[in-house]
Design a protein around this motif. Structure first.
Motif, PDB file in Angstrom:
ATOM      1  N   GLY A 108       0.814  -1.209   0.000  1.00 30.20           N
ATOM      2  CA  GLY A 108       0.000   0.000   0.000  1.00 30.20           C
ATOM      3  C   GLY A 108       0.845   1.256   0.000  1.00 30.20           C
ATOM      4  O   GLY A 108       0.553   2.219  -0.727  1.00 30.20           O
ATOM      5  N   ASN A 109       1.909   1.260   0.798  1.00 31.54           N
ATOM      6  CA  ASN A 109       2.793   2.424   0.826  1.00 31.54           C
ATOM      7  C   ASN A 109       3.450   2.661  -0.527  1.00 31.54           C
ATOM      8  O   ASN A 109       3.551   3.802  -0.995  1.00 31.54           O
ATOM      9  CB  ASN A 109       3.870   2.231   1.898  1.00 31.54           C
ATOM     10  N   THR A 110       3.880   1.571  -1.166  1.00 31.90           N
ATOM     11  CA  THR A 110       4.501   1.699  -2.486  1.00 31.90           C
ATOM     12  C   THR A 110       3.508   2.248  -3.498  1.00 31.90           C
ATOM     13  O   THR A 110       3.830   3.152  -4.284  1.00 31.90           O
ATOM     14  CB  THR A 110       5.029   0.333  -2.956  1.00 31.90           C
ATOM     15  N   ALA A 111       2.296   1.716  -3.498  1.00 31.78           N
ATOM     16  CA  ALA A 111       1.276   2.195  -4.431  1.00 31.78           C
ATOM     17  C   ALA A 111       0.971   3.668  -4.194  1.00 31.78           C
ATOM     18  O   ALA A 111       0.816   4.453  -5.141  1.00 31.78           O
ATOM     19  CB  ALA A 111       0.007   1.354  -4.298  1.00 31.78           C
ATOM     20  N   ALA A 121      -5.440   2.085  -1.427  1.00 26.08           N
ATOM     21  CA  ALA A 121      -6.592   1.873  -0.548  1.00 26.08           C
ATOM     22  C   ALA A 121      -6.935   0.390  -0.454  1.00 26.08           C
ATOM     23  O   ALA A 121      -7.256  -0.124   0.631  1.00 26.08           O
ATOM     24  CB  ALA A 121      -7.787   2.667  -1.071  1.00 26.08           C
ATOM     25  N   GLU A 122      -6.839  -0.308  -1.569  1.00 31.09           N
ATOM     26  CA  GLU A 122      -7.163  -1.744  -1.590  1.00 31.09           C
ATOM     27  C   GLU A 122      -6.193  -2.529  -0.716  1.00 31.09           C
ATOM     28  O   GLU A 122      -6.608  -3.417   0.055  1.00 31.09           O
ATOM     29  CB  GLU A 122      -7.102  -2.243  -3.033  1.00 31.09           C
ATOM     30  N   LYS A 123      -4.903  -2.225  -0.822  1.00 33.19           N
ATOM     31  CA  LYS A 123      -3.903  -2.958  -0.040  1.00 33.19           C
ATOM     32  C   LYS A 123      -4.017  -2.640   1.444  1.00 33.19           C
ATOM     33  O   LYS A 123      -3.908  -3.527   2.292  1.00 33.19           O
ATOM     34  CB  LYS A 123      -2.496  -2.634  -0.543  1.00 33.19           C
ATOM     35  N   ARG A 162      -5.203   4.372   4.973  1.00 35.17           N
ATOM     36  CA  ARG A 162      -6.362   3.949   4.182  1.00 35.17           C
ATOM     37  C   ARG A 162      -7.405   5.047   4.106  1.00 35.17           C
ATOM     38  O   ARG A 162      -8.004   5.289   3.041  1.00 35.17           O
ATOM     39  CB  ARG A 162      -6.962   2.697   4.806  1.00 35.17           C
ATOM     40  N   ILE A 163      -7.643   5.734   5.202  1.00 38.88           N
ATOM     41  CA  ILE A 163      -8.606   6.835   5.196  1.00 38.88           C
ATOM     42  C   ILE A 163      -8.117   7.955   4.290  1.00 38.88           C
ATOM     43  O   ILE A 163      -8.899   8.545   3.537  1.00 38.88           O
ATOM     44  CB  ILE A 163      -8.844   7.332   6.637  1.00 38.88           C
ATOM     45  N   ASP A 164      -6.819   8.276   4.352  1.00 36.37           N
ATOM     46  CA  ASP A 164      -6.276   9.296   3.456  1.00 36.37           C
ATOM     47  C   ASP A 164      -6.500   8.921   1.991  1.00 36.37           C
ATOM     48  O   ASP A 164      -6.865   9.756   1.164  1.00 36.37           O
ATOM     49  CB  ASP A 164      -4.782   9.473   3.713  1.00 36.37           C
ATOM     50  N   ALA A 165      -6.261   7.650   1.682  1.00 40.28           N
ATOM     51  CA  ALA A 165      -6.469   7.208   0.300  1.00 40.28           C
ATOM     52  C   ALA A 165      -7.937   7.335  -0.091  1.00 40.28           C
ATOM     53  O   ALA A 165      -8.258   7.780  -1.207  1.00 40.28           O
ATOM     54  CB  ALA A 165      -5.989   5.765   0.141  1.00 40.28           C
ATOM     55  N   ASP A 166      -8.837   6.954   0.812  1.00 36.62           N
ATOM     56  CA  ASP A 166     -10.262   7.072   0.515  1.00 36.62           C
ATOM     57  C   ASP A 166     -10.682   8.528   0.347  1.00 36.62           C
ATOM     58  O   ASP A 166     -11.538   8.848  -0.494  1.00 36.62           O
ATOM     59  CB  ASP A 166     -11.091   6.404   1.626  1.00 36.62           C
ATOM     60  N   LEU A 167     -10.097   9.434   1.115  1.00 38.36           N
ATOM     61  CA  LEU A 167     -10.383  10.857   0.927  1.00 38.36           C
ATOM     62  C   LEU A 167      -9.919  11.327  -0.444  1.00 38.36           C
ATOM     63  O   LEU A 167     -10.619  12.089  -1.123  1.00 38.36           O
ATOM     64  CB  LEU A 167      -9.703  11.687   2.022  1.00 38.36           C
ATOM     65  N   LEU A 168      -8.765  10.860  -0.842  1.00 41.64           N
ATOM     66  CA  LEU A 168      -8.264  11.219  -2.164  1.00 41.64           C
ATOM     67  C   LEU A 168      -9.175  10.698  -3.277  1.00 41.64           C
ATOM     68  O   LEU A 168      -9.287  11.317  -4.339  1.00 41.64           O
ATOM     69  CB  LEU A 168      -6.858  10.653  -2.367  1.00 41.64           C
ATOM     70  N   LEU A 169      -9.818   9.588  -3.017  1.00 41.87           N
ATOM     71  CA  LEU A 169     -10.701   8.976  -4.013  1.00 41.87           C
ATOM     72  C   LEU A 169     -12.119   9.553  -3.975  1.00 41.87           C
ATOM     73  O   LEU A 169     -12.996   9.080  -4.690  1.00 41.87           O
ATOM     74  CB  LEU A 169     -10.748   7.462  -3.799  1.00 41.87           C
ATOM     75  N   GLY A 170     -12.342  10.554  -3.140  1.00 36.51           N
ATOM     76  CA  GLY A 170     -13.645  11.206  -3.094  1.00 36.51           C
ATOM     77  C   GLY A 170     -14.703  10.458  -2.321  1.00 36.51           C
ATOM     78  O   GLY A 170     -15.904  10.675  -2.527  1.00 36.51           O
TER      79      GLY A 170
END
Length: 260
Positions: A108-111, A121-123, A162-170
């Motif tokens: 996830g960090n790499t992605a 977010a998936e990882k 994961r929450i940060d990624a979900d925020l980025l994804l709207g």
């Protein structure tokens, strides 16, 4: 294949069939050897996590008995080996949930670093899904005191990412309920509160976002005697000046720079 789990009740499985390991002391030895990741855990260290500072005079014989019983349960795929004045666990190809958690976290960090926010977010979600309850359940309190906080901190870090990624994804509207619960459980953790403010703002609930800030500021002053830190202050200022985009591009630095 043997499966070992510590992210919840400590145990071992052959496929989907749980191995009956017995009581807390055998599970404690298994967990300690798993956490040692192949290194030797001495009789003295095992004694301390089993009995504290006042072990029985027969502690080595009792540890030997527990280790022998574990060997009988695990068979040939994973071996508990006597080395010097201690034991190690050779896992071989056995599945270990903590190791899998770390693999998913790294992926996830790499992605995220490469700008693949959806994959990140998936990882991260896959890593968090490995938990089946509080870490290191059904072992001695001494092992819990030594190890649980470290593992739970790693889980919280991945949760924030994961929450940060979900925020980025709207996905801000879907996050409001989860973040509200996290703020309720961790009222002084400013990073969760800042993320809730952002999710509310992007959901056209600016008044509630400011209320979340004011509540956090009051709690910090009343309970700790401090003012809000950078995470909370920055979220407040960006909302106040309307300087926070409603939908961030996947190349945004939120994951790297505002993970709490």
């Amino acid at each position: 294949m043997v499966k070992f789990r510590i992210l919840g009740p400590v145990g071992a499985w052959f496929g989907n069939v749980e191995i009956q390991l017995g009581g807390a002391k055998q599970r404690t030895i298994l967990a300690a050897l798993l956490l040692a990741d192949g290194w030797v855990v001495s009789d003295v260290d095992l004694s301390e996590i089993l009995w504290g500072k006042n072990p029985p005079s027969t502690y080595q014989a009792q540890i030997y008995t527990y280790a022998s019983r574990l060997r009988g349960h695990l068979g040939e795929e994973s071996r508990i080996v006597r080395r010097g004045q201690g034991y190690s666990l050779e896992r071989g190809d056995a599945y270990f949930d903590l190791q899998k958690f770390e693999e998913f976290s790294r992926a996830g960090n790499t992605a995220a670093q490469e700008g693949h926010t959806g994959r990140a977010a998936e990882k991260f979600r896959a890593a968090l899904d490995l938990w089946t309850g509080p870490t290191l359940t059904a072992v001695t309190e001494r092992l819990v005191d030594n190890e649980r906080s470290r593992i739970e901190l790693a889980r919280t870090d991945v949760l924030e990412r994961r929450i940060d990624a979900d925020l980025l994804l709207g996905r801000h509207q879907a996050l409001i309920g989860e973040l509200s619960q996290l703020v309720s459980v961790h009222p002084l953790r400013e990073s969760f509160r800042a993320k809730l403010m952002i999710a509310l703002y992007r959901s056209d609930r600016q008044g509630e976002a400011f209320a979340v800030y004011r509540e956090g500021r009051s709690l910090l002053r009343d309970q700790l005697g401090v003012d809000p830190g950078p995470a909370l202050r920055n979220a407040y200022q960006e909302i106040l000046t309307d300087d926070l985009p409603r939908a961030l591009p996947s190349s945004s630095g939120l994951l790297a720079g505002r993970s709490g």
